[in-house]
Design an enzyme around this catalytic site. Structure first.
Site, mmCIF file in Angstrom:
data_model
loop_
_atom_site.group_PDB
_atom_site.id
_atom_site.type_symbol
_atom_site.label_atom_id
_atom_site.label_comp_id
_atom_site.label_asym_id
_atom_site.label_seq_id
_atom_site.Cartn_x
_atom_site.Cartn_y
_atom_site.Cartn_z
ATOM 1 N N VAL A 23 0.608 -1.256 -0.030
ATOM 2 C CA VAL A 23 0.004 -0.039 -0.026
ATOM 3 C C VAL A 23 0.936 1.279 0.107
ATOM 4 O O VAL A 23 0.449 2.197 -0.659
ATOM 5 C CB VAL A 23 -0.928 -0.089 1.323
ATOM 6 N N GLU A 44 11.268 -2.418 6.990
ATOM 7 C CA GLU A 44 11.662 -3.294 6.067
ATOM 8 C C GLU A 44 10.868 -2.712 4.946
ATOM 9 O O GLU A 44 9.832 -1.901 5.287
ATOM 10 C CB GLU A 44 11.550 -4.587 6.325
ATOM 11 N N ASP A 248 -25.311 0.212 -41.543
ATOM 12 C CA ASP A 248 -25.578 -1.066 -42.414
ATOM 13 C C ASP A 248 -26.496 -1.848 -41.762
ATOM 14 O O ASP A 248 -26.773 -1.777 -40.665
ATOM 15 C CB ASP A 248 -24.241 -2.006 -42.797
ATOM 16 N N LYS A 270 -27.533 -3.837 -47.017
ATOM 17 C CA LYS A 270 -27.504 -4.529 -48.192
ATOM 18 C C LYS A 270 -27.841 -6.145 -47.871
ATOM 19 O O LYS A 270 -27.421 -6.646 -46.818
ATOM 20 C CB LYS A 270 -26.063 -4.584 -48.848
ATOM 21 N N GLY A 301 -20.843 -3.344 -39.705
ATOM 22 C CA GLY A 301 -20.651 -4.381 -38.799
ATOM 23 C C GLY A 301 -19.436 -4.657 -39.054
ATOM 24 O O GLY A 301 -18.889 -4.638 -39.986
ATOM 25 N N GLY A 302 -18.658 -5.376 -37.918
ATOM 26 C CA GLY A 302 -17.474 -5.894 -38.138
ATOM 27 C C GLY A 302 -16.124 -4.771 -37.992
ATOM 28 O O GLY A 302 -16.398 -3.820 -37.707
ATOM 29 N N VAL A 306 -12.323 -5.302 -43.415
ATOM 30 C CA VAL A 306 -12.450 -6.946 -43.636
ATOM 31 C C VAL A 306 -13.885 -7.126 -44.266
ATOM 32 O O VAL A 306 -14.935 -7.095 -43.843
ATOM 33 C CB VAL A 306 -12.388 -7.614 -42.397
ATOM 34 N N MET A 383 -20.702 -14.055 -45.348
ATOM 35 C CA MET A 383 -21.696 -13.976 -46.452
ATOM 36 C C MET A 383 -21.726 -15.122 -47.259
ATOM 37 O O MET A 383 -21.966 -15.276 -48.556
ATOM 38 C CB MET A 383 -21.436 -12.876 -47.146
ATOM 39 N N ALA A 412 -23.677 -13.405 -33.943
ATOM 40 C CA ALA A 412 -22.624 -13.566 -33.054
ATOM 41 C C ALA A 412 -22.352 -12.481 -31.964
ATOM 42 O O ALA A 412 -22.703 -11.470 -32.083
ATOM 43 C CB ALA A 412 -21.266 -14.048 -33.620
#
Length: 467
Positions: A23, A44, A248, A270, A301-302, A306, A383, A412
């Site tokens: 502490v 100590e 999206d 889409k 998304g995601g 990617v 997809m 997910a």
């Protein structure tokens, strides 16, 4: 107000810590960070304090506390496990009008140690007056997520321009308005993006013009796989300040709800063979909105890079001279595999992983099947729901075992997650006639065998089925 919040300048000034445990080490660390000349009194020392004493960072008097230890110090902290010693330190320090803090004993303190958000030179202190240190830490953690770490660099930068701004603007209100524009606009965003030199040039140009331009900008933000807790701090901040949100179909409702409530929302989702807004029109929409001076959050998304068409969109933005930022995210493959208990690589099952889209720009599935059908490789199909029978057929044709495990993960990381497992030969029949709720992800490989053993996340939908 129970305490007056103040910030003390301790640089080069003598401070005292009584106690040598862990502490005491934490309190000593704060004093050292503030530049104090620190002495520790204790028979100590714990490992950390001993290392600091050995290196000369702190002075150590190897003995019990004595009144003479208070001579020539400006601040005292008592952090021993002996209540009598702590009380003695407090009483003697107060008799000398020295600020004193006794750890976990507010009644013996003349000051309390707050939870600190350090964005030096910007500092924020959160305190409950010693009533609930845990609550103070929780509040600090909440604030940490809202305050970019680069605020310290931003503050240091603008400090160097204060005189120039005073010389450019005659009155206080004009200066205040200018700085508000700087700290909420393009200059700040450049610093947050790590482009300090560009931010400095922009600030210099703004001072020369006598005003802060507020050009439109596009934030290409990865919304992650669905769980809002997986958003980055930066994504959340930009989502909260955008004037328009262009989103999206694959962005979860939970993530979308975190956008600024009064922002205009434009849906450009889409589906296969059903694009509500063609991609070239989305690209132009972003340009048009930015040219109107608006801040646009292009929420995907995601991860936007990617299979998110982020590259196509910023290509158009660049061609039209529109400023943009890209905020990466936990991509769908990483989120889905983690929440389904399917590691994408494993020394016993898979030494490589490949991400592939289930259909190309022209709607075909003309993939390199021979390259995908490799042993000890995990394949993740984005997809690929409608093409699932073809995927299974082609992988078997190109050498993979019909008994190779495969998983289909729907929605997910959300409460609606559902994981279907089978083999390349059985999966088309397993999902036949089943209503699958997008977005979905397909994982092929021996790692799917680990799903039942390593699955830690049970969604509301899966839990309902087990009851």
């Amino acid at each position: 107000m129970d305490f007056l919040p103040i910030f003390m300048n301790l640089k080069g000034r003598s401070c005292l810590v009584v106690g040598g445990g862990e502490v005491a080490s934490r309190k000593a660390s704060l004093l050292l960070d503030a530049g104090a000349d620190l002495t520790v009194v204790a028979p100590e020392l714990a490992n950390t304090l001993q290392a600091w004493a050995n290196s000369g960072r702190v002075k150590h008097r190897e003995a019990g506390f004595e009144a003479s230890d208070l001579e020539d110090v400006v601040l005292v902290i008592a952090a021993t496990d002996d209540e009598a010693v702590n009380r003695q330190v407090s009483e003697l320090a107060q008799a000398r009008a020295l600020p004193v803090n006794v750890v976990d004993n507010p009644s013996l303190c003349t000051f309390v140690m707050p939870s600190i958000i350090d964005r030096s030179p910007v500092q924020i202190a959160v305190s409950t007056g010693g009533v609930s240190p845990v609550l103070a830490r929780l509040l600090r953690a909440r604030l940490e997520s809202l305050i970019p770490s680069a605020y310290g660099r931003l503050a240091s930068m603008v400090e160097g321009f204060r005189d120039a701004v005073k010389g450019r603007f005659d009155d206080v209100n004009s200066r205040r308005g200018f700085w508000e524009g700087v700290l909420q606009g393009r200059v700040a965003e450049l610093v947050f993006a790590g482009k300090d030199d560009a931010a400095r040039r922009e600030l210099e140009a703004s001072i020369e013009r006598g005003e802060v331009e507020m050009p439109g900008e596009v934030y290409l933000v990865g919304g992650g796989p669905g769980d809002p807790d997986l958003l980055t701090f930066r994504a959340l901040r930009l989502m909260q300040q955008a004037d328009v949100v262009v989103h999206d179909r694959l962005v979860s409702k939970e993530v979308l709800d975190l956008c600024r409530r009064d922002a205009e929302r434009i849906y450009v989702g889409k589906e296969r063979d059903n694009h509500s807004v063609p991609q070239d029109q989305i690209n132009q929409l972003l340009v048009d909105l930015a040219k109107q001076g608006k801040r646009i959050c292009r929420l995907k998304g995601g991860d936007p890079f990617v299979f998110g068409r982020g590259g196509e969109e910023i290509d158009t933005l660049t061609a039209n001279g529109v400023s943009f930022q890209v905020v990466p995210a936990i991509t769908a493959a990483l989120g889905a595999s983690s929440y389904a208990g399917i590691p994408l690589t494993h020394r016993d099952y898979s030494q490589s992983v490949v991400f592939v889209t289930g259909h190309l720009k022209d709607g075909s599935m003309n993939l390199n099947w021979k390259g995908l059908a490799q042993p000890q490789q995990t394949i993740v199909f984005y997809m690929g729901l409608k093409g699932l029978p073809v995927i299974c057929e082609k992988l078997i044709e190109n050498g993979l075992s019909p008994d190779l495990p495969i998983a289909l993960v729907q929605q997910a990381t959300t409460p609606r997650q559902r994981v279907y497992t089978g083999t390349l030969s059985t999966m088309p029949q397993i999902i036949e006639g089943t209503t699958i709720k997008p977005p979905t992800l397909i994982i092929v490989g021996d790692v799917v065998r680990l799903h039942e053993r390593l699955n830690w996340f049970t969604s509301d939908e899966e839990a309902g089925e087990k009851q």
